[in-house]
Scaffold this motif. Structure first.
Motif, PDB file in Angstrom:
ATOM      1  N   ASP A 139       2.622  14.912   7.053  1.00  0.00           N
ATOM      2  CA  ASP A 139       2.210  13.942   8.083  1.00  0.00           C
ATOM      3  C   ASP A 139       2.405  14.540   9.470  1.00  0.00           C
ATOM      4  O   ASP A 139       1.540  14.431  10.344  1.00  0.00           O
ATOM      5  N   LYS A 158      -5.954   6.895   1.926  1.00  0.00           N
ATOM      6  CA  LYS A 158      -5.145   6.277   0.878  1.00  0.00           C
ATOM      7  C   LYS A 158      -6.015   6.027  -0.342  1.00  0.00           C
ATOM      8  O   LYS A 158      -7.253   6.100  -0.278  1.00  0.00           O
ATOM      9  N   VAL A 164      -3.218  -1.090   6.663  1.00  0.00           N
ATOM     10  CA  VAL A 164      -1.789  -1.368   6.816  1.00  0.00           C
ATOM     11  C   VAL A 164      -1.571  -2.862   6.608  1.00  0.00           C
ATOM     12  O   VAL A 164      -2.298  -3.693   7.172  1.00  0.00           O
ATOM     13  N   ARG A 177      -3.392  -8.006   5.584  1.00  0.00           N
ATOM     14  CA  ARG A 177      -3.821  -6.753   6.193  1.00  0.00           C
ATOM     15  C   ARG A 177      -3.914  -6.911   7.704  1.00  0.00           C
ATOM     16  O   ARG A 177      -4.385  -7.927   8.206  1.00  0.00           O
ATOM     17  N   HIS A 183       0.890   1.745  18.305  1.00  0.00           N
ATOM     18  CA  HIS A 183       1.909   2.629  17.732  1.00  0.00           C
ATOM     19  C   HIS A 183       3.286   1.962  17.789  1.00  0.00           C
ATOM     20  O   HIS A 183       4.070   2.032  16.834  1.00  0.00           O
ATOM     21  N   VAL A 186       3.940  -0.571  15.099  1.00  0.00           N
ATOM     22  CA  VAL A 186       4.223   0.059  13.805  1.00  0.00           C
ATOM     23  C   VAL A 186       5.684   0.486  13.733  1.00  0.00           C
ATOM     24  O   VAL A 186       6.361   0.282  12.718  1.00  0.00           O
ATOM     25  N   GLU A 192       5.148   1.249   6.968  1.00  0.00           N
ATOM     26  CA  GLU A 192       5.108   2.583   6.376  1.00  0.00           C
ATOM     27  C   GLU A 192       3.695   3.161   6.493  1.00  0.00           C
ATOM     28  O   GLU A 192       2.875   3.034   5.594  1.00  0.00           O
ATOM     29  N   VAL A 193       3.444   3.808   7.615  1.00  0.00           N
ATOM     30  CA  VAL A 193       2.159   4.429   7.869  1.00  0.00           C
ATOM     31  C   VAL A 193       2.252   5.930   7.679  1.00  0.00           C
ATOM     32  O   VAL A 193       1.447   6.547   6.994  1.00  0.00           O
ATOM     33  N   LEU A 199       4.682   9.725  13.602  1.00  0.00           N
ATOM     34  CA  LEU A 199       4.272   8.523  14.306  1.00  0.00           C
ATOM     35  C   LEU A 199       4.694   8.569  15.772  1.00  0.00           C
ATOM     36  O   LEU A 199       3.921   8.204  16.670  1.00  0.00           O
ATOM     37  N   VAL A 211      -5.867   4.155   9.075  1.00  0.00           N
ATOM     38  CA  VAL A 211      -5.418   4.125   7.684  1.00  0.00           C
ATOM     39  C   VAL A 211      -6.500   3.425   6.874  1.00  0.00           C
ATOM     40  O   VAL A 211      -6.879   2.290   7.178  1.00  0.00           O
ATOM     41  N   THR A 231      -7.352   0.097   9.063  1.00  0.00           N
ATOM     42  CA  THR A 231      -6.493  -0.324  10.173  1.00  0.00           C
ATOM     43  C   THR A 231      -6.490   0.738  11.251  1.00  0.00           C
ATOM     44  O   THR A 231      -6.192   1.907  10.973  1.00  0.00           O
ATOM     45  N   ILE A 233      -4.752   2.204  14.578  1.00  0.00           N
ATOM     46  CA  ILE A 233      -3.492   2.214  15.324  1.00  0.00           C
ATOM     47  C   ILE A 233      -3.707   3.041  16.568  1.00  0.00           C
ATOM     48  O   ILE A 233      -4.080   4.221  16.475  1.00  0.00           O
TER      49      ILE A 233
END
Length: 235
Positions: A139, A158, A164, A177, A183, A186, A192-193, A199, A211, A231, A233
């Protein structure tokens, strides 16, 4: 519409039903999905792929020096990158593997300007070997490489999770959802991204994250052509 994107893939996407190793058929299917979505969009695509289908340092490296266990995991990502390169080139998509750990016989060393030149020429660039140092996840590698090459967004792919949620949808059927988050939200909500280091880096640099479910038909294509999927972000 994005000009340049970084797609983060899980190593498990190559393993098929077994959840371990590399399945040639599954890898070929993944390559066709990605190259089919990319074709004709004009978007420049870079990829970071994990190595969890081959090795996880925390699980497989018990009793080992942690740095050594992580280095083994980084070598696993190179194996996945080579397998994905082979499958993508079988579809006719020019592809290059670049590694943070030098191994000239099988891949190019990571050089930022060379990577950007490959992208400008329409080649997909797959980054293997993590960022060359232990104790960082893929990541974080994805975020770092995205910033280095000037990507517009990190696409977190995913499987059967279409964004998310406020809680784990696999455990809570009433999970909701969230289509758009900052950011900071989150971080504060501990969603849990991606790992905290990645992050935080995205938040500090204002790098958007999407995501989405890679395997829902048409999702990647819609993202690459500017539609809202999953999603988002952003700062």
């Amino acid at each position: 519409m994005y000009k340049r994107v970084l797609l983060k893939l899980s190593g498990e996407f190559l393993s098929g039903d077994s959840g371990f190793g590399i399945s040639p058929d599954t890898t070929a299917d993944l390559a066709r999905l990605v190259t089919g979505a990319l074709g004709g969009t004009g978007v420049e695509l870079a990829v970071v792929i994990g190595g969890g289908n081959l090795w996880r340092g925390a699980r497989n490296g018990k009793g080992m020096d942690p740095a050594t266990a992580d280095y083994i995991g980084m070598l696993g990502t190179v194996m996945n990158a080579m397998a994905l390169q082979d499958a993508m080139e079988a579809t006719g998509q020019p592809t290059r593997v670049m590694t943070a750990i030098q191994m000239h016989a099988v891949a190019e060393p990571y050089i930022r300007r060379r990577a950007m030149r490959h992208l400008e020429k329409g080649r997909v660039v797959i980054f293997g070997g993590g960022n060359g140092a232990p104790f960082f996840t893929t990541d974080t590698t994805a975020t770092l490489r995205a910033l280095e090459i000037g990507a517009d967004v990190v696409l977190m792919a995913k499987n059967q999770v279409d964004g998310v949620y406020d809680s784990d949808p696999r455990k809570n059927p009433d999970a909701v959802r969230l289509d758009h988050l900052s950011h900071r939200e989150v971080v504060e909500r501990r969603l849990e991204v991606m790992d905290a280091t990645a992050l935080t880096l995205c938040m500090d640099k204002g790098l958007p994250i999407v995501v989405f479910d890679l395997f829902q038909e048409g999702n990647l294509r819609r993202l690459l052509t500017g539609e809202r999927v999953g999603t988002l972000i952003e700062s």
